[in-house]
Design a protein around this motif. Structure first.
Motif, PDB file in Angstrom:
ATOM      1  N   SER A 104      -9.509   3.656   4.642  1.00  0.00           N
ATOM      2  CA  SER A 104      -8.324   4.487   4.445  1.00  0.00           C
ATOM      3  C   SER A 104      -8.749   5.838   3.865  1.00  0.00           C
ATOM      4  O   SER A 104      -9.697   5.912   3.076  1.00  0.00           O
ATOM      5  CB  SER A 104      -7.348   3.798   3.485  1.00  0.00           C
ATOM      6  N   SER A 130      -6.218   4.636  -3.583  1.00  0.00           N
ATOM      7  CA  SER A 130      -6.275   3.185  -3.792  1.00  0.00           C
ATOM      8  C   SER A 130      -7.365   2.608  -2.897  1.00  0.00           C
ATOM      9  O   SER A 130      -7.598   3.104  -1.789  1.00  0.00           O
ATOM     10  CB  SER A 130      -4.934   2.533  -3.448  1.00  0.00           C
ATOM     11  N   TYR A 144       0.836  -1.203   0.000  1.00  0.00           N
ATOM     12  CA  TYR A 144       0.000   0.000   0.000  1.00  0.00           C
ATOM     13  C   TYR A 144       0.873   1.256   0.000  1.00  0.00           C
ATOM     14  O   TYR A 144       0.590   2.216  -0.717  1.00  0.00           O
ATOM     15  CB  TYR A 144      -0.907  -0.029   1.227  1.00  0.00           C
ATOM     16  N   ASP A 175      -7.160  -0.668  -2.166  1.00  0.00           N
ATOM     17  CA  ASP A 175      -6.571  -1.958  -1.818  1.00  0.00           C
ATOM     18  C   ASP A 175      -6.575  -2.252  -0.321  1.00  0.00           C
ATOM     19  O   ASP A 175      -6.515  -3.419   0.078  1.00  0.00           O
ATOM     20  CB  ASP A 175      -5.130  -2.047  -2.334  1.00  0.00           C
ATOM     21  N   LEU A 176      -6.595  -1.208   0.504  1.00  0.00           N
ATOM     22  CA  LEU A 176      -6.526  -1.405   1.952  1.00  0.00           C
ATOM     23  C   LEU A 176      -7.527  -0.454   2.593  1.00  0.00           C
ATOM     24  O   LEU A 176      -7.331   0.755   2.587  1.00  0.00           O
ATOM     25  CB  LEU A 176      -5.104  -1.116   2.452  1.00  0.00           C
TER      26      LEU A 176
END
Length: 251
Positions: A193, A187, A35, A189-190
């Motif tokens: 956030s 992003s 990340y 992806d995580l």
């Protein structure tokens, strides 16, 4: 009133305790490192613009932040709440100013509060107005940052829409200011956030705090090339993963 608020909040910049995530979860070191790579070195629109080295704001002097435009006392409270935590994580020193008496004072970071239909009217030297128009199109917030040399930030401009819902504006200020410090990409992806377009956080998540602290760790020098930076970041991330408090459900 603005000056008094700034004085009160700035006195406690470095006194804030570590804050917890809006939601729980503890991704592994490899996941956080990937990340970090995406957020620091990625490029969503034009890969030619991707950072090739670690870039930071200077840590050996104060970073001036000028409040401009249509801000209110509530906007100041929102912003300084976030700035206090960011100062704790990065060890950056901020000098915040505002008001008519200092409207002509130059700042390292300009935080400009405008109405929705004013967002594309911001004029910046050497910046294509068409780019400003594209960034303003969403009607939320946007930022532009400038580096010279590539490893050192020298200027940033953050533009915020004061006509947004206060909760949305609060989240917007946190995201754009954090990104303007050297974590510029988005992003999913995580999550949760501040870097995910699917989340609207009013506090940094645990992975967000790890990323920000890793970037400004003195063991990771500005100017470090990407591949070497990821090698150097791994033990820092692993150390922070052990130290960073887990998230509180009441966040």
């Amino acid at each position: 009133m603005i000056r008094r608020l700034l004085s009160v909040f700035l006195l406690v910049f470095m006194a804030g305790a570590a804050q917890a995530d809006p939601a729980g979860g503890k991704p592994g070191v490899d996941e956080i490192l990937r990340y970090f790579d995406t957020i620091v070195f990625g490029a969503e629109v034009d890969k030619s613009l991707a950072a090739k080295v670690v870039a930071k704001w200077p840590t050996d002097r104060e970073i001036s932040v000028g409040l401009r435009g249509r801000y209110t006392d509530d906007h100041v409270r929102m912003f300084v709440k976030h700035l206090r935590e960011i100062a704790n994580l990065t060890r950056l020193k901020f000098d915040v100013f505002g008001g008519a008496a200092q409207k002509d004072r130059q700042a390292d970071i300009d935080l400009v509060f405008v109405k929705r239909d004013e967002m594309d009217k911001i004029q910046l030297p050497n910046v294509d107005p068409a780019l400003v128009g594209r960034m303003a199109a969403s009607g939320g917030c946007y930022f532009l940052s400038f580096r010279k040399p590539p490893e050192t930030f020298v200027k940033a401009v953050i533009v915020a829409n004061v006509e947004r819902n206060p909760d949305h504006l609060d989240a917007c200020l946190l995201e754009e200011f954090t990104q303007a410090l050297g974590l510029p990409n988005d992003s999913d992806d995580l999550r949760p956030s501040v870097f995910s377009d699917k989340d609207r956080l009013r506090a940094l998540s645990r992975p967000d705090r790890i990323l920000l602290r890793t970037l400004y760790d003195p063991r990771l020098p500005a100017g470090t090339p990407r591949a070497r930076a990821l090698e150097m970041a791994r033990p820092i991330v692993a150390e922070l993963d052990l130290q960073m408090p887990l998230d509180s459900p009441g966040r």
